[in-house]
Design a protein around this motif. Structure first.
Motif, PDB file in Angstrom:
ATOM      1  N   THR A   1       7.295  -2.227  -6.778  1.00 29.53           N
ATOM      2  CA  THR A   1       6.203  -2.007  -7.716  1.00 29.53           C
ATOM      3  C   THR A   1       4.882  -2.307  -7.027  1.00 29.53           C
ATOM      4  OG1 THR A   1       6.283  -4.277  -8.511  1.00 29.53           O
ATOM      5  CG2 THR A   1       7.627  -2.671  -9.694  1.00 29.53           C
ATOM      6  N   THR A   2       3.839  -1.697  -7.512  1.00 29.72           N
ATOM      7  CA  THR A   2       2.514  -1.962  -6.957  1.00 29.72           C
ATOM      8  C   THR A   2       1.713  -2.874  -7.859  1.00 29.72           C
ATOM      9  OG1 THR A   2       1.664   0.042  -7.997  1.00 29.72           O
ATOM     10  CG2 THR A   2       2.441   0.240  -5.732  1.00 29.72           C
ATOM     11  N   GLU A   3       2.223  -3.138  -9.050  1.00 30.59           N
ATOM     12  CA  GLU A   3       1.533  -4.023  -9.980  1.00 30.59           C
ATOM     13  C   GLU A   3       2.148  -5.408  -9.932  1.00 30.59           C
ATOM     14  OE1 GLU A   3       0.849  -2.976 -14.036  1.00 30.59           O
ATOM     15  OE2 GLU A   3       0.604  -0.882 -13.512  1.00 30.59           O
ATOM     16  N   LEU A   4       1.294  -6.410  -9.992  1.00 30.15           N
ATOM     17  CA  LEU A   4       1.787  -7.777 -10.064  1.00 30.15           C
ATOM     18  C   LEU A   4       2.077  -8.114 -11.519  1.00 30.15           C
ATOM     19  CD1 LEU A   4      -0.675  -9.389  -7.523  1.00 30.15           C
ATOM     20  CD2 LEU A   4       1.735  -8.887  -7.189  1.00 30.15           C
ATOM     21  N   PRO A   5       2.982  -9.055 -11.766  1.00 32.27           N
ATOM     22  CA  PRO A   5       3.362  -9.378 -13.144  1.00 32.27           C
ATOM     23  C   PRO A   5       2.190  -9.822 -14.013  1.00 32.27           C
ATOM     24  CG  PRO A   5       4.904 -10.367 -11.619  1.00 32.27           C
ATOM     25  CD  PRO A   5       3.795  -9.774 -10.812  1.00 32.27           C
TER      26      PRO A   5
ATOM     27  N   THR B   1      -6.488 -13.932 -13.258  1.00 24.55           N
ATOM     28  CA  THR B   1      -6.713 -14.699 -12.026  1.00 24.55           C
ATOM     29  C   THR B   1      -6.562 -16.202 -12.229  1.00 24.55           C
ATOM     30  OG1 THR B   1      -9.091 -14.710 -12.443  1.00 24.55           O
ATOM     31  CG2 THR B   1      -8.223 -12.951 -11.031  1.00 24.55           C
ATOM     32  N   SER B   2      -5.932 -16.618 -13.300  1.00 20.35           N
ATOM     33  CA  SER B   2      -5.745 -18.050 -13.527  1.00 20.35           C
ATOM     34  C   SER B   2      -4.708 -18.602 -12.547  1.00 20.35           C
ATOM     35  CB  SER B   2      -5.298 -18.305 -14.968  1.00 20.35           C
ATOM     36  OG  SER B   2      -3.988 -17.802 -15.154  1.00 20.35           O
ATOM     37  N   ASP B   3      -4.652 -19.913 -12.435  1.00 20.84           N
ATOM     38  CA  ASP B   3      -3.687 -20.540 -11.534  1.00 20.84           C
ATOM     39  C   ASP B   3      -2.248 -20.211 -11.938  1.00 20.84           C
ATOM     40  OD1 ASP B   3      -5.641 -21.632  -9.965  1.00 20.84           O
ATOM     41  OD2 ASP B   3      -5.568 -23.626 -10.902  1.00 20.84           O
ATOM     42  N   GLU B   4      -1.979 -20.205 -13.224  1.00 17.64           N
ATOM     43  CA  GLU B   4      -0.628 -19.884 -13.693  1.00 17.64           C
ATOM     44  C   GLU B   4      -0.252 -18.446 -13.333  1.00 17.64           C
ATOM     45  OE1 GLU B   4      -0.643 -20.684 -17.854  1.00 17.64           O
ATOM     46  OE2 GLU B   4      -0.769 -22.860 -17.581  1.00 17.64           O
TER      47      GLU B   4
ATOM     48  N   ALA C   1       5.573 -16.100  -7.170  1.00 16.08           N
ATOM     49  CA  ALA C   1       7.026 -16.133  -7.376  1.00 16.08           C
ATOM     50  C   ALA C   1       7.621 -14.716  -7.301  1.00 16.08           C
ATOM     51  CB  ALA C   1       7.359 -16.777  -8.711  1.00 16.08           C
ATOM     52  N   ALA C   2       6.927 -13.749  -7.884  1.00 18.03           N
ATOM     53  CA  ALA C   2       7.426 -12.368  -7.859  1.00 18.03           C
ATOM     54  C   ALA C   2       7.422 -11.814  -6.435  1.00 18.03           C
ATOM     55  CB  ALA C   2       6.579 -11.487  -8.769  1.00 18.03           C
TER      56      ALA C   2
END
Length: 86
Positions: A37-41, A46-49, A56-57
């Motif tokens: 995938t090209t999208e991050l979860p 842009t928060s730390d969480e 992790a992904a």
């Protein structure tokens, strides 16, 4: 050789070639690897969480690649097994 025999041989070879192609295509399409995938979860968060979730992904994808790579390397190092006669 009769022309009917030649035609029968050509047809048999064509059937074998199509069967082989179907077998190879079936093995290639049954790959169990996850789709890249090209999208991050987290999307554009842009928060730390969100960054931890993204990390992790990405780490899971890299580990999966490493596992696939190790399996491929191991298969290239296979040694022939001595066959016993029956």
């Amino acid at each position: 050789m009769k022309s009917s025999n030649i035609v029968a041989i050509i047809i048999a070879l064509a059937v074998l070639a199509l069967g082989y192609y179907w077998l190879i295509e079936g093995n290639m399409s049954s790959n169990n690897s996850p789709e890249p995938t090209t999208e991050l979860p987290s999307g554009s968060d842009t928060s730390d969480e969100a960054l931890e979730e993204d990390y992790a992904a990405i780490n899971a994808q890299v580990e999966a690649f490493g596992s696939d790579n190790a399996e491929t390397d191991a298969s290239l190092d296979d040694e022939p097994v001595e066959q016993s006669s029956i």
